[in-house]
Motif scaffolding. Structure first.
Motif, PDB file in Angstrom:
ATOM      1  N   ASP A 146      34.380  40.817  40.612  1.00 24.81           N
ATOM      2  CA  ASP A 146      34.306  39.208  41.416  1.00 24.81           C
ATOM      3  C   ASP A 146      34.383  38.355  40.172  1.00 24.81           C
ATOM      4  O   ASP A 146      35.072  37.273  40.223  1.00 24.81           O
ATOM      5  CB  ASP A 146      33.055  38.836  42.154  1.00 24.81           C
ATOM      6  N   TRP A 147      33.795  38.525  39.084  1.00 31.71           N
ATOM      7  CA  TRP A 147      33.775  37.632  38.021  1.00 31.71           C
ATOM      8  C   TRP A 147      35.340  37.476  37.277  1.00 31.71           C
ATOM      9  O   TRP A 147      35.756  36.465  37.203  1.00 31.71           O
ATOM     10  CB  TRP A 147      33.109  38.094  36.730  1.00 31.71           C
ATOM     11  N   MET A 148      35.805  38.626  37.325  1.00 28.80           N
ATOM     12  CA  MET A 148      37.229  38.984  36.647  1.00 28.80           C
ATOM     13  C   MET A 148      38.229  38.210  37.536  1.00 28.80           C
ATOM     14  O   MET A 148      39.172  37.349  37.150  1.00 28.80           O
ATOM     15  CB  MET A 148      37.614  40.417  36.193  1.00 28.80           C
ATOM     16  N   ARG A 149      38.200  38.398  38.841  1.00 30.57           N
ATOM     17  CA  ARG A 149      38.806  37.727  39.995  1.00 30.57           C
ATOM     18  C   ARG A 149      38.737  36.252  39.693  1.00 30.57           C
ATOM     19  O   ARG A 149      39.800  35.517  39.809  1.00 30.57           O
ATOM     20  CB  ARG A 149      38.489  38.210  41.287  1.00 30.57           C
ATOM     21  N   PHE A 150      37.497  35.823  39.409  1.00 28.71           N
ATOM     22  CA  PHE A 150      37.351  34.151  39.339  1.00 28.71           C
ATOM     23  C   PHE A 150      38.069  33.909  38.301  1.00 28.71           C
ATOM     24  O   PHE A 150      38.613  32.677  38.532  1.00 28.71           O
ATOM     25  CB  PHE A 150      35.732  33.973  39.502  1.00 28.71           C
ATOM     26  N   ILE A 151      38.104  34.354  37.092  1.00 32.01           N
ATOM     27  CA  ILE A 151      38.553  33.651  35.800  1.00 32.01           C
ATOM     28  C   ILE A 151      39.754  33.764  35.672  1.00 32.01           C
ATOM     29  O   ILE A 151      40.674  33.003  35.085  1.00 32.01           O
ATOM     30  CB  ILE A 151      37.741  34.141  34.855  1.00 32.01           C
ATOM     31  N   SER A 152      40.540  34.834  36.296  1.00 31.93           N
ATOM     32  CA  SER A 152      41.835  35.106  36.370  1.00 31.93           C
ATOM     33  C   SER A 152      42.704  33.939  36.982  1.00 31.93           C
ATOM     34  O   SER A 152      43.858  33.704  36.490  1.00 31.93           O
ATOM     35  CB  SER A 152      42.157  36.337  37.006  1.00 31.93           C
ATOM     36  N   GLY A 153      42.057  33.331  37.816  1.00 30.86           N
ATOM     37  CA  GLY A 153      42.831  32.250  38.371  1.00 30.86           C
ATOM     38  C   GLY A 153      42.889  30.761  38.019  1.00 30.86           C
ATOM     39  O   GLY A 153      43.162  29.757  38.486  1.00 30.86           O
ATOM     40  N   LYS A 154      42.061  30.754  36.789  1.00 32.68           N
ATOM     41  CA  LYS A 154      41.550  29.627  36.039  1.00 32.68           C
ATOM     42  C   LYS A 154      42.425  29.459  35.043  1.00 32.68           C
ATOM     43  O   LYS A 154      43.252  30.258  34.361  1.00 32.68           O
ATOM     44  CB  LYS A 154      40.072  29.524  35.502  1.00 32.68           C
TER      45      LYS A 154
END
Length: 275
Positions: A146-154
């Motif tokens: 979830d964390w990697m998915r979150f920051i990948s779109g930033k």
């Protein structure tokens, strides 16, 4: 070769040797971590996930004849010569499975209510252990998903901020736990009366811990709220309990017998379905 010449090159020699040793250890550690994640993935694909879902199918079956058929298929599958049960990696689960298998065939050969009750209680406890193992393996593999998915779109700046907050949080969390150990040493030194640590050093340590490390840990927790929420997994048992069960199974069993409600109250709560 003169002593002065040896002393002149000694720092370079030591740094080269130390660098080689650290590089080797880091390489070995990296290979072990890669192998560990490979084993966990193999565990999930071939054992933990199928075992977990097969047990769920059996537990939610209310028809007695269908449940008996599922149980027979279950033990034929995991008790076969080609079984992959060994890949689950947790020795206590192996042992518990084979105990369960023995109880099942005892019931299969002598279909009495007593044997059925004995088997089903063991099956229920085995099910709880498998579910915990499945959740732990899933957590290991997907804890930061979830964390990697979150920051990948930033964007670049936002990603930098969130990664920086994560690093700060993990750093000060480690320092805070190390500080607790330091506080223990200081208190122990004071209580036993050795006073090997000077009072000025003690005061400096307490000041650094109380005014710098703990406050910065709290501040970093506020910054890293999204990271903490994304990587938090709730388990039925604490990490300490799971560690003791794996490393010191005899102590864990004695602890359960003395303090846990598993031997009596948990067993009494297990409702045995119709035979």
């Amino acid at each position: 070769m003169s002593l002065n010449l040896v002393l002149q090159f000694l720092p370079s020699i030591l740094s080269t040797v130390l660098g080689g040793i650290l590089g080797y250890l880091f390489g070995v550690r990296t290979r072990k971590i890669d192998r560990f994640f490979g084993q966990v993935q193999e565990n999930l694909n071939k054992v933990s996930s199928p075992l977990f879902h097969d047990i769920r199918i059996i537990e939610r079956q209310f028809r007695s004849c269908e449940r008996q058929r599922l149980l027979k298929d279950f033990f034929n599958k995991y008790g076969a010569a080609s079984t992959m049960i060994y890949q689950i990696g947790n020795k206590s689960i192996w042992e518990q499975y084979y105990q369960l298998e023995d109880k099942y065939y005892t019931f299969y050969n002598q279909r009495t209510q007593e044997n059925w009750n004995d088997f089903w209680i063991c099956f229920h406890l085995f099910s709880s252990r498998v579910k915990t193992e499945y959740r732990i393996n899933t957590m290991v593999m997907f804890r930061e998903y979830d964390w990697m998915r979150f920051i990948s779109g930033k964007g670049l700046l936002s990603r930098f901020f969130h990664e920086f907050s994560r690093i700060c949080y993990e750093t000060f969390k480690t320092l805070s736990f190390a500080s607790l150990f330091l506080i223990y040493i200081i208190l122990w030194d004071s209580l036993i009366g050795n006073h090997m640590i000077p009072k000025d050093i003690k005061s400096l340590c307490f000041s650094a811990i109380g005014y710098i490390i703990f406050p910065l840990w709290g501040f970093s927790m506020m910054l890293a709220t999204r990271y903490i929420a994304s990587t938090s997994w709730k388990l039925d048992k604490s990490i300490i309990q799971l560690f003791i069960e794996r490393k010191f199974p005899r102590i864990a069993k004695r602890w359960d017998k003395i303090f846990s409600d598993q031997p009596k109250r948990v067993v009494e709560k297990i409702k045995t379905p119709e035979m």
